[in-house]
Each structure stands twice: as C-alpha cells, then as structure tokens.
Scaffold this active site. Structure first.
Site, PDB file in Angstrom:
ATOM      1  N   LYS A 100       0.924  -1.242   0.185  1.00  0.00           N
ATOM      2  CA  LYS A 100       0.124   0.118   0.078  1.00  0.00           C
ATOM      3  C   LYS A 100       0.897   1.380  -0.001  1.00  0.00           C
ATOM      4  CE  LYS A 100      -4.206  -1.786   0.226  1.00  0.00           C
ATOM      5  NZ  LYS A 100      -4.213  -2.922   1.433  1.00  0.00           N
TER       6      LYS A 100
ATOM      7  N   GLU B 158     -10.006   5.817   2.870  1.00  0.00           N
ATOM      8  CA  GLU B 158     -10.719   4.887   3.458  1.00  0.00           C
ATOM      9  C   GLU B 158      -9.817   3.666   3.780  1.00  0.00           C
ATOM     10  OE1 GLU B 158     -10.261   4.942   0.155  1.00  0.00           O
ATOM     11  OE2 GLU B 158      -9.695   2.935   0.049  1.00  0.00           O
TER      12      GLU B 158
ATOM     13  N   SER C 219       1.463  -9.770  -0.648  1.00  0.00           N
ATOM     14  CA  SER C 219       1.532  -8.428  -0.420  1.00  0.00           C
ATOM     15  C   SER C 219       1.690  -7.913   0.779  1.00  0.00           C
ATOM     16  CB  SER C 219      -0.052  -8.205  -0.980  1.00  0.00           C
ATOM     17  OG  SER C 219      -0.938  -9.132  -0.016  1.00  0.00           O
TER      18      SER C 219
HETATM   19  C1  LIG Z   1      -5.091  -4.085   1.158  1.00  0.00           C
HETATM   20  C2  LIG Z   1      -4.399  -5.305   1.058  1.00  0.00           C
HETATM   21  C3  LIG Z   1      -4.790  -6.412  -0.038  1.00  0.00           C
HETATM   22  C4  LIG Z   1      -5.941  -6.008  -0.994  1.00  0.00           C
HETATM   23  O1  LIG Z   1      -5.950  -5.096  -1.564  1.00  0.00           O
HETATM   24  P1  LIG Z   1      -5.737  -4.940  -3.054  1.00  0.00           P
HETATM   25  O2  LIG Z   1      -5.793  -3.619  -3.639  1.00  0.00           O
HETATM   26  O3  LIG Z   1      -6.221  -5.811  -3.849  1.00  0.00           O
HETATM   27  O4  LIG Z   1      -4.274  -5.303  -3.260  1.00  0.00           O
HETATM   28  C5  LIG Z   1      -3.963  -7.253  -0.004  1.00  0.00           C
HETATM   29  N1  LIG Z   1      -2.849  -7.519   0.739  1.00  0.00           N
HETATM   30  C6  LIG Z   1      -2.693  -6.864   1.716  1.00  0.00           C
HETATM   31  C7  LIG Z   1      -1.407  -6.926   2.681  1.00  0.00           C
HETATM   32  C8  LIG Z   1      -3.410  -5.355   1.974  1.00  0.00           C
HETATM   33  O5  LIG Z   1      -3.192  -4.505   2.784  1.00  0.00           O
END
Ligand SMILES: *Cc1c(COP(=O)(O)O)cnc(C)c1O
Length: 405
Positions: free
Chosen positions: A90, A112, A378
């Site tokens: 993010k 948000e 992620s």
């Molecule tokens: C917010 C988040 C997601 C989901 O959001 P995407 O916009 O689909 O990437 C996935 N993994 C993590 C660690 C997140 O914080």
C-alpha cells in the site's frame, strides 16, 4: 492491438468509467487531465523513486522459496512486498498519491481503509509531508484491527469509525466520498486500490507497477529471462495484483491466476467472491462486477481478511476475468489460514491473511517442474496475529474435544 490497459475514455472493455455526483465532476476532471503529465514529469519520477528506495525500502526482494518449491514441484518466487515500510504494498501508492496531491495544491487528505494497511500508509505519508489526514474506517474493522488504528492515531491522523452497513470497507468508502463531496477543492482522496472513478484504477495501477518492473529486472538476473510462466496474487480491489501484472497484461507467455475471498464458501452467503458471484453494476464511481441482490442492493461481503471483504472489484480485473485473460479462484477462510500456517513453518515468513489467499492457490493448481511462478506476498501478518492465534486455539479445542469423545 488488443490491450487490457485502460482506453482513452477510462474503460476496460465495458468496465470502468467515472459515475460520480456532479459536485465531484470538476475535481475528478482535473485529476484526469493532470495525472499522466505529473506522473511523467522527471521531477516527480525522481522524488517518487527516491522515496520508494530510501523511505519504503525498495526494491523488495524476489525470494526463491526453496522448501515451498520442492513441495509443489515448480520454481516459486515470492515478491516480498511484506518487507516494505508499513508492511504491505500500500505504501507504493500512498507515496505516489501524496506527491500528486502536493503538485495539485491540495492541503487535506482523506482515505478509506479496511484492514488498516492503507490507512496506516496514508497517515504515514501525511506525517512525512506535514498534511492533515482523515481516515474513514468501518467500526467492525476498527474493532478487529486495533493495532493499525493506534498506529494511525500515533501518526497524527484522525480515524473516523463508520457505523453504516456492516461497518466495513464499502461503508468507509461511502463516507470518504461524502466527505470529498463537501470539500472538493481543498481535499485529495487517496483511494487505496484500483477502484473508484477513472482515473483512479489506472493511477493506482501505474503507481503499483513498480512491483512488476522490479520483477522483470530480478527475473532477468535470476532466470536469464524477464518474464515468469505464472503470476499469482490475491485480489481485494486489485491493486497488488495490478502492480504485479502491469508489465505483463498483454504478454501471452505469462499466465495470471488470482485469488479472491470465498469466506465460508461461495454458496454460503458469507463471502466476498465478487468475480464468481458479481453482476454488472456501479459502485464507488465505477462500472464493474459487484455482489448485489436482484433489485440492485449491494450485498454485504464477508471474509476473514479485512483487506478482501469488498463487494466490488477493480474494472481492470473484471474485464480480464470476463475475457479469460486471468483465472480467478475463490479461496475460503480455512484454506487461507492453512496456507498462512504452512508458509510460516516452511519458510519462516508470517504472511498477511490477504496474501495467504494467494498462497492457497498451490493446493488447487498443478504446475510443471520447469514453471517459474512468481507470487506477490502483498503484506506481513503482524496485523493478523489475533486472528491466527484464535484460529489455532479453536483447532486445538476441536482436537481435544475429539479426544475426550
Ligand atoms: C489491502 C491489502 C490487500 C488487498 O488490496 P488490493 O488492492 O487487492 O491489493 C491485499 N494484501 C494486503 C497485505 C493488503 O493490505
């Protein structure tokens, strides 16, 4: 040439566009007319990449997961977005958008958040740039993501709990849009995923595309070719997936498999499997697939993972899935938790619950030994420790009950 990237009108096939109240028209129009030019300015690029490198810690490693590769009989690389400052991908988008907001003369930031990762990333860059920051967060999520709420407040952001709907991400986004309507000239809305009215899905995808640019360079070094056979990622709104695939969307050599949240199962009534269950509609300014009743009321989504329980999906992904460019699997809470436990024990990495949905793909799909598979990890699991501990305790209780019978 056929492309899966956005067209000049802000659409991906039939999906996308900007369906917004009139009061936001001029703000969105200004953003639309300015974003590509600003993103391409050498001064912007220099500051963006300097912060990605020296502040966020990029490039994130591309790690060959040996034990996982042995088990699943293919070559598995993890793109370590979990190692970024603030713990997920993010931050890439938040850094880019705060620089964009500054260039556009905005003084106030709203955001948000679901799991709180985007809220923390936004609060972080606002502290860095000395900007006012207001984060809207569903009251349910405020409850289950206390650590991130405390971090946002410590960083100087105001966290506003939202009590409409089932008090999660969709409701937080509604409130943020309401705020934006009241303050369109001073305020930049940092949307945290590839959702919202055009140009946001494209803007966020471009800011996250650093992930696939690095994958290209890193694969060239490690594999002597700059593309993988498969790219795997989880999708909530779709930003980590968009960043992971950005350089490869029109490259047929690369297959794309994505994981959405099935919650208790796609037929259980408790899920967030938008691509499996959604139909065409409009949510948060974008025409996309969304979970809705026959008369167009948005259905309340559910997932164990606060970052995935969104009833819509970015228009890029709606189009790619409908066109058969990506394959989307619906992964249950249980499968995700099992995959998280496995990664922890086999590789010594505690993943975010969201990322664990992508990891669960390996138990569903068969790969060939020569396949190079890159999975976007992620985020890290710190924010999910309470959930993991609870799940482990429930499992122990079930086992000890069985023994006593
Ligand atoms: C917010 C988040 C997601 C989901 O959001 P995407 O916009 O689909 O990437 C996935 N993994 C993590 C660690 C997140 O914080």
């Amino acid at each position: 040439m056929k492309t899966y990237q956005v067209d000049e009108n802000g659409y991906y096939g039939i999906f996308g566009g900007a369906y917004i109240p009139e009061i936001l028209y001029s703000s969105v129009e200004k953003l639309k007319n300015a974003y590509l030019e600003i993103l391409n300015e050498p001064a912007f690029q220099k500051e963006f990449h300097d912060l990605l490198h020296n502040y966020a810690g990029r490039p994130s490693p591309l790690y060959l997961a040996r034990r996982l590769s042995e088990k699943y009989r293919c070559k598995i690389y993890l793109k370590r977005e979990d190692l970024n400052h603030t713990g997920s991908h993010k931050i890439n988008n938040a850094i880019g958008q705060i620089l964009l907001a500054k260039k556009m003369g905005k003084t106030r930031i709203i955001a948000e958040t679901g799991a709180g990762q985007h809220g923390v990333a936004s609060a972080t860059v606002c502290a860095l740039m000395n900007m006012q920051c207001i984060v809207y967060m569903g009251a349910t999520d405020v409850e289950r993501q206390q650590l991130n709420v405390r971090k946002m407040k410590m960083l100087g952001a105001e966290v506003v709990p939202v009590t409409s709907g089932n008090m999660t991400l969709k409701d937080a986004a509604n409130e943020a849009i309401r705020d934006w309507c009241c303050n369109p000239s001073t305020t930049h809305y940092i949307i945290g995923s590839t959702v919202g009215p055009h140009p946001y899905p494209d803007l966020v995808a471009r800011l996250q595309s650093i992930i696939s640019k690095e994958i290209m360079t890193q694969l060239q070094e490690k594999e002597n070719r700059n593309y993988p056979d498969y790219l795997l990622a989880c999708i909530g709104g779709g930003s980590n997936a968009a960043g992971t695939i950005f350089q490869y969307v029109d490259d047929d050599r690369v297959k794309i498999i994505l994981a959405e949240a099935a919650g208790h199962g796609i037929d259980s009534g408790l899920s967030a499997a938008t691509i499996h269950l959604g139909t065409v509609g409009i949510i948060h300014g974008s025409k996309t697939l969304l979970m809705q009743t026959a008369d167009g009321q948005i259905e309340e989504p559910y997932s164990i993972s606060a970052g995935l329980d969104y009833p819509g999906i970015g228009p890029l992904h709606a189009n790619m899935a409908k066109q058969g460019r990506s394959e989307v699997l619906a992964i249950t809470d249980e499968e995700a938790v099992a995959a998280a436990m496995q990664l922890t024990r086999m590789e010594g990495i505690i993943p975010a619950l969201e990322s664990a949905h992508a990891l669960a793909i390996f138990d569903r799909k068969q790969f060939r030994p020569e396949d190079v598979v890159v999975l976007c990890l992620s985020g890290r699991g710190d924010k999910d420790m309470d959930t993991y501990i609870k799940m482990e305790e429930e499992k122990k209780t079930i086992i000890s009950n069985r023994k006593s019978i």
